[in-house]
Design an enzyme around this catalytic site. Structure first.
Site, PDB file in Angstrom:
ATOM      1  N   LEU A  37      24.088  37.155  47.438  1.00  0.00           N
ATOM      2  CA  LEU A  37      24.308  35.704  47.337  1.00  0.00           C
ATOM      3  C   LEU A  37      24.272  35.249  45.888  1.00  0.00           C
ATOM      4  CD1 LEU A  37      22.395  34.295  50.456  1.00  0.00           C
ATOM      5  CD2 LEU A  37      24.778  35.035  50.256  1.00  0.00           C
ATOM      6  N   SER A  59      33.801  39.404  40.451  1.00  0.00           N
ATOM      7  CA  SER A  59      35.249  39.514  40.669  1.00  0.00           C
ATOM      8  C   SER A  59      36.121  38.663  39.740  1.00  0.00           C
ATOM      9  CB  SER A  59      35.558  39.119  42.122  1.00  0.00           C
ATOM     10  OG  SER A  59      35.294  37.736  42.321  1.00  0.00           O
ATOM     11  N   THR A 115      41.136  47.051  43.017  1.00  0.00           N
ATOM     12  CA  THR A 115      42.123  46.067  42.563  1.00  0.00           C
ATOM     13  C   THR A 115      43.313  46.737  41.868  1.00  0.00           C
ATOM     14  OG1 THR A 115      42.422  44.285  40.955  1.00  0.00           O
ATOM     15  CG2 THR A 115      40.694  45.840  40.471  1.00  0.00           C
ATOM     16  N   ASP A 116      44.447  46.051  41.858  1.00  0.00           N
ATOM     17  CA  ASP A 116      45.603  46.552  41.099  1.00  0.00           C
ATOM     18  C   ASP A 116      45.392  46.420  39.591  1.00  0.00           C
ATOM     19  OD1 ASP A 116      45.839  43.774  40.901  1.00  0.00           O
ATOM     20  OD2 ASP A 116      47.914  43.681  41.600  1.00  0.00           O
ATOM     21  N   GLU A 117      44.362  45.652  39.183  1.00  0.00           N
ATOM     22  CA  GLU A 117      44.157  45.428  37.741  1.00  0.00           C
ATOM     23  C   GLU A 117      43.768  46.710  37.011  1.00  0.00           C
ATOM     24  OE1 GLU A 117      42.154  41.968  36.477  1.00  0.00           O
ATOM     25  OE2 GLU A 117      42.997  40.727  38.063  1.00  0.00           O
ATOM     26  N   TYR A 129      36.270  43.260  33.500  1.00  0.00           N
ATOM     27  CA  TYR A 129      36.309  43.341  34.969  1.00  0.00           C
ATOM     28  C   TYR A 129      37.093  44.567  35.417  1.00  0.00           C
ATOM     29  CZ  TYR A 129      38.181  42.588  39.667  1.00  0.00           C
ATOM     30  OH  TYR A 129      38.574  42.766  40.974  1.00  0.00           O
ATOM     31  N   LYS A 157      35.916  48.019  37.426  1.00  0.00           N
ATOM     32  CA  LYS A 157      36.470  48.455  38.714  1.00  0.00           C
ATOM     33  C   LYS A 157      37.080  49.859  38.578  1.00  0.00           C
ATOM     34  CE  LYS A 157      36.672  46.443  42.126  1.00  0.00           C
ATOM     35  NZ  LYS A 157      35.733  46.255  43.274  1.00  0.00           N
ATOM     36  N   ASN A 174      46.620  40.187  44.120  1.00  0.00           N
ATOM     37  CA  ASN A 174      45.902  38.904  44.215  1.00  0.00           C
ATOM     38  C   ASN A 174      45.897  38.342  45.634  1.00  0.00           C
ATOM     39  OD1 ASN A 174      46.620  39.111  41.307  1.00  0.00           O
ATOM     40  ND2 ASN A 174      45.618  37.111  41.238  1.00  0.00           N
ATOM     41  N   ARG A 193      51.911  37.413  39.162  1.00  0.00           N
ATOM     42  CA  ARG A 193      50.970  38.057  40.082  1.00  0.00           C
ATOM     43  C   ARG A 193      51.671  38.247  41.412  1.00  0.00           C
ATOM     44  NH1 ARG A 193      49.085  38.614  35.865  1.00  0.00           N
ATOM     45  NH2 ARG A 193      46.977  38.249  35.082  1.00  0.00           N
TER      46      ARG A 193
HETATM   47  P1  NAD Z   1      33.919  37.251  45.581  1.00  0.00           P
HETATM   48  O1  NAD Z   1      33.482  37.059  44.176  1.00  0.00           O
HETATM   49  O2  NAD Z   1      34.455  36.105  46.349  1.00  0.00           O
HETATM   50  O3  NAD Z   1      32.700  37.837  46.439  1.00  0.00           O
HETATM   51  C1  NAD Z   1      31.858  38.856  45.966  1.00  0.00           C
HETATM   52  C2  NAD Z   1      30.660  38.956  46.903  1.00  0.00           C
HETATM   53  O4  NAD Z   1      29.817  40.027  46.438  1.00  0.00           O
HETATM   54  C3  NAD Z   1      29.800  37.681  46.931  1.00  0.00           C
HETATM   55  O5  NAD Z   1      29.431  37.374  48.253  1.00  0.00           O
HETATM   56  C4  NAD Z   1      28.581  38.071  46.100  1.00  0.00           C
HETATM   57  O6  NAD Z   1      27.401  37.373  46.465  1.00  0.00           O
HETATM   58  C5  NAD Z   1      28.476  39.560  46.392  1.00  0.00           C
HETATM   59  N1  NAD Z   1      27.768  40.296  45.336  1.00  0.00           N
HETATM   60  C6  NAD Z   1      27.991  40.213  44.000  1.00  0.00           C
HETATM   61  N2  NAD Z   1      27.123  41.017  43.345  1.00  0.00           N
HETATM   62  C7  NAD Z   1      26.358  41.639  44.294  1.00  0.00           C
HETATM   63  C8  NAD Z   1      25.317  42.590  44.249  1.00  0.00           C
HETATM   64  N3  NAD Z   1      24.862  43.082  43.080  1.00  0.00           N
HETATM   65  N4  NAD Z   1      24.762  42.997  45.414  1.00  0.00           N
HETATM   66  C9  NAD Z   1      25.200  42.509  46.609  1.00  0.00           C
HETATM   67  N5  NAD Z   1      26.178  41.589  46.707  1.00  0.00           N
HETATM   68  C10 NAD Z   1      26.761  41.168  45.563  1.00  0.00           C
HETATM   69  O7  NAD Z   1      34.965  38.471  45.539  1.00  0.00           O
HETATM   70  P2  NAD Z   1      36.284  38.691  46.393  1.00  0.00           P
HETATM   71  O8  NAD Z   1      37.398  37.981  45.739  1.00  0.00           O
HETATM   72  O9  NAD Z   1      35.985  38.479  47.821  1.00  0.00           O
HETATM   73  O10 NAD Z   1      36.522  40.251  46.124  1.00  0.00           O
HETATM   74  C11 NAD Z   1      35.907  41.243  46.960  1.00  0.00           C
HETATM   75  C12 NAD Z   1      36.294  42.626  46.467  1.00  0.00           C
HETATM   76  O11 NAD Z   1      37.715  42.763  46.510  1.00  0.00           O
HETATM   77  C13 NAD Z   1      35.885  42.908  45.025  1.00  0.00           C
HETATM   78  O12 NAD Z   1      35.449  44.245  44.966  1.00  0.00           O
HETATM   79  C14 NAD Z   1      37.156  42.718  44.229  1.00  0.00           C
HETATM   80  O13 NAD Z   1      37.155  43.529  43.088  1.00  0.00           O
HETATM   81  C15 NAD Z   1      38.191  43.166  45.231  1.00  0.00           C
HETATM   82  N6  NAD Z   1      39.523  42.555  45.089  1.00  0.00           N
HETATM   83  C16 NAD Z   1      39.660  41.191  45.052  1.00  0.00           C
HETATM   84  C17 NAD Z   1      40.929  40.629  44.976  1.00  0.00           C
HETATM   85  C18 NAD Z   1      41.137  39.137  44.945  1.00  0.00           C
HETATM   86  O14 NAD Z   1      42.261  38.681  44.738  1.00  0.00           O
HETATM   87  N7  NAD Z   1      40.121  38.318  45.164  1.00  0.00           N
HETATM   88  C19 NAD Z   1      42.059  41.476  44.925  1.00  0.00           C
HETATM   89  C20 NAD Z   1      41.873  42.857  44.949  1.00  0.00           C
HETATM   90  C21 NAD Z   1      40.601  43.378  45.048  1.00  0.00           C
HETATM   91  O1  DAU Z   2      45.037  41.360  40.969  1.00  0.00           O
HETATM   92  C1  DAU Z   2      43.859  41.360  41.723  1.00  0.00           C
HETATM   93  C2  DAU Z   2      42.829  40.483  41.053  1.00  0.00           C
HETATM   94  O2  DAU Z   2      43.244  39.125  41.259  1.00  0.00           O
HETATM   95  C3  DAU Z   2      41.422  40.700  41.577  1.00  0.00           C
HETATM   96  O3  DAU Z   2      41.010  42.006  41.291  1.00  0.00           O
HETATM   97  C4  DAU Z   2      40.445  39.687  40.972  1.00  0.00           C
HETATM   98  O4  DAU Z   2      39.160  39.842  41.546  1.00  0.00           O
HETATM   99  C5  DAU Z   2      40.961  38.292  41.242  1.00  0.00           C
HETATM  100  O5  DAU Z   2      40.120  37.330  40.636  1.00  0.00           O
HETATM  101  C6  DAU Z   2      42.394  38.135  40.718  1.00  0.00           C
HETATM  102  O6  DAU Z   2      42.414  38.211  39.274  1.00  0.00           O
HETATM  103  P1  DAU Z   2      43.344  37.250  38.379  1.00  0.00           P
HETATM  104  O7  DAU Z   2      42.794  37.203  37.012  1.00  0.00           O
HETATM  105  O8  DAU Z   2      44.766  37.611  38.547  1.00  0.00           O
HETATM  106  O9  DAU Z   2      43.090  35.859  39.180  1.00  0.00           O
HETATM  107  P2  DAU Z   2      42.866  34.365  38.657  1.00  0.00           P
HETATM  108  O10 DAU Z   2      42.937  33.495  39.860  1.00  0.00           O
HETATM  109  O11 DAU Z   2      41.687  34.240  37.775  1.00  0.00           O
HETATM  110  O12 DAU Z   2      44.167  34.100  37.767  1.00  0.00           O
HETATM  111  C7  DAU Z   2      45.478  34.231  38.307  1.00  0.00           C
HETATM  112  C8  DAU Z   2      46.448  33.968  37.188  1.00  0.00           C
HETATM  113  O13 DAU Z   2      46.381  32.572  36.832  1.00  0.00           O
HETATM  114  C9  DAU Z   2      46.133  34.734  35.916  1.00  0.00           C
HETATM  115  O14 DAU Z   2      47.363  35.098  35.292  1.00  0.00           O
HETATM  116  C10 DAU Z   2      45.405  33.722  35.039  1.00  0.00           C
HETATM  117  C11 DAU Z   2      46.016  32.399  35.447  1.00  0.00           C
HETATM  118  N1  DAU Z   2      45.128  31.232  35.396  1.00  0.00           N
HETATM  119  C12 DAU Z   2      43.922  31.311  36.029  1.00  0.00           C
HETATM  120  C13 DAU Z   2      43.068  30.212  36.030  1.00  0.00           C
HETATM  121  C14 DAU Z   2      41.705  30.300  36.686  1.00  0.00           C
HETATM  122  C15 DAU Z   2      45.548  30.061  34.792  1.00  0.00           C
HETATM  123  O15 DAU Z   2      46.674  29.985  34.238  1.00  0.00           O
HETATM  124  N2  DAU Z   2      44.725  28.974  34.804  1.00  0.00           N
HETATM  125  C16 DAU Z   2      43.479  29.021  35.381  1.00  0.00           C
HETATM  126  O16 DAU Z   2      42.735  28.001  35.330  1.00  0.00           O
END
Ligand code: NAD
Ligand code: DAU
Length: 354
Positions: A35, A85, A133-135, A158, A162, A187, A222
């Site tokens: 949390l 994340s 992640t694809d990153e 980040y 990963k 994303n 993205r």
């Molecule tokens: P998020 O930030 O919404 O959620 C992360 C969760 O992990 C939270 O509930 C947080 O409390 C928990 N957490 C963080 N540190 C912790 C710890 N030390 N111990 C236990 N719990 C912990 O993230 P998300 O966007 O749901 O992403 C989930 C996973 O998917 C991540 O591994 C991320 O790298 C991967 N991912 C995300 C995206 C995306 O677009 N959001 C895309 C590809 C992969």
């Molecule tokens: O590609 C997968 C990844 O996508 C995950 O691994 C990450 O956990 C997730 O956060 C996401 O990463 P991005 O950096 O791509 O997501 P974000 O929403 O932060 O940004 C998306 C795009 O928008 C990026 O090119 C940055 C841009 N951006 C983001 C914010 C927050 C802006 O232009 N303005 C903003 O305020």
């Protein structure tokens, strides 16, 4: 299955927990979540009384706790979402990313290795699925796609954390024979997305007549995937994936950031009317200083998961973005709660010190 889901109170994790409990009657699901600011137990309020579900507040870097859960719950399956994340936060302060994303993954791998290699039940029915992640593949130019063979080239703290965790997971497969699977996804967007990320941030700012920050020229690309499609893909890999393999997951939905921001503005104008000033919400767009090391383009080739496991996305971007905007319009209290941190009080009320 006795499944340990880590990070189940976050965006993707909570959508995954809900969808697994809906689809699978024969599983027990333990959600280990620290949390952090991004984890919100209210995301799972509707299923928290399900007898197949247990929530444990704790840190994946806490080896004693993780080992205790493996023993107590006879964990045979791990689906590992927990992570720091957000790329911008990793630039401002990388330390937590190293701890949770690298040390935390290592701690879970060690617990699985100790528990599964010593409990005498064999590895045949065990699975450790690492959600990545694809990153990790870095940044593309105008053409080309990330495949599972693309070399790793992470460029933010980040993505480097990963990438490091992915390598550890592969190392445990080759060295100890741990039954691992890795997914690298593009994303996500959809309900319960924390409003620091682009789409929910733009929805929330646009609704509150605040400026809409677009980094650099806004032409970064993205590949957007509706979160329920990602959850379905993770489940498919868990059930049908070949051990030791990586599967790329993507939406085949490449969009420039500025297109995303404009689409959200137009949808909100259509659904709730123009700004009080009479201007469209696109008038709130502001081009701001670019993110350092900003990756230009991500694009996933998801042929492998399609051909080998039969998964393709079910939700088009046009449907998904409408559903997402509607969800945020219907849930202003959720947004307010996560932004002012008041959902943390909800945890205390519901769970006390459990
Ligand atoms: P998020 O930030 O919404 O959620 C992360 C969760 O992990 C939270 O509930 C947080 O409390 C928990 N957490 C963080 N540190 C912790 C710890 N030390 N111990 C236990 N719990 C912990 O993230 P998300 O966007 O749901 O992403 C989930 C996973 O998917 C991540 O591994 C991320 O790298 C991967 N991912 C995300 C995206 C995306 O677009 N959001 C895309 C590809 C992969
Ligand atoms: O590609 C997968 C990844 O996508 C995950 O691994 C990450 O956990 C997730 O956060 C996401 O990463 P991005 O950096 O791509 O997501 P974000 O929403 O932060 O940004 C998306 C795009 O928008 C990026 O090119 C940055 C841009 N951006 C983001 C914010 C927050 C802006 O232009 N303005 C903003 O305020």
């Amino acid at each position: 299955m006795n499944v340990l889901v880590t990070g189940g109170c976050g965006f993707i994790g909570s959508n995954f927990v809900r969808s697994v409990l809906r689809q699978k009657s024969n599983c027990r699901l333990i959600n280990l979540d620290k949390l952090t600011y991004a984890g919100n137990p209210e995301n799972l309020r509707d299923i928290e009384d399900d007898s197949r579900y247990r929530f444990v507040k704790g840190d994946i870097t806490d080896a004693a706790l993780v080992e205790q859960i493996f023993t107590e719950e006879k964990i045979d399956t791990v689906v590992h979402f927990a992570a720091e994340s957000h790329v911008d936060r990793s630039i401002a302060g990388p330390a937590e990313f190293i701890q949770t994303n690298i040390v935390g993954t290592f701690t879970l791998l060690e617990a699985a290795r100790k528990s599964w290699l010593q409990d005498g039940t064999g590895l045949a029915d065990k699975r450790f699925l690492h959600v990545s992640t694809d990153e990790v593949y870095g940044s593309l130019g105008a053409t080309g796609y990330f495949t599972e063979e693309t070399s790793y080239d992470p460029r933010s703290p980040y993505s480097a954390s990963k990438a490091s965790s992915d390598h550890l997971v592969q190392a445990y497969y080759h060295t100890y024979g741990l039954p691992v699977l890795i997914t690298n996804c593009s994303n996500n967007y959809g309900p319960y997305h924390f409003p620091e990320k682009l789409i929910p941030l733009i929805i929330n700012n646009a609704l509150n007549d605040k400026q809409l920050p677009v980094y650099g020229d806004g032409k970064q690309v993205r590949d957007w995937l509706y979160v329920e499609d990602h959850c379905a893909a993770v489940l498919r890999v868990l059930e049908k994936g070949t051990l030791g393999q990586t599967y790329n997951i993507g939406g085949n939905n490449e969009k420039q950031n500025i297109e995303i921001v404009t689409t959200v503005c137009n949808l909100l104008d259509e659904k709730v009317g123009l700004r009080d000033s009479g201007e469209p919400r696109t008038s709130l767009i502001r081009y701001v200083t670019d993110r350092p090391g900003h990756d230009r383009r991500y694009a996933i080739d998801a042929t492998k998961i399609k051909d080998e496991l039969g998964w393709t996305p079910a939700v088009t971007f046009e449907e998904g973005i409408r559903k997402t905007v509607d969800w945020y319009l219907d849930n202003p209290d959720w947004v307010a709660g996560v932004l002012d941190g008041s959902y943390q009080d909800y945890y205390e009320r519901m769970y006390g010190n459990r």
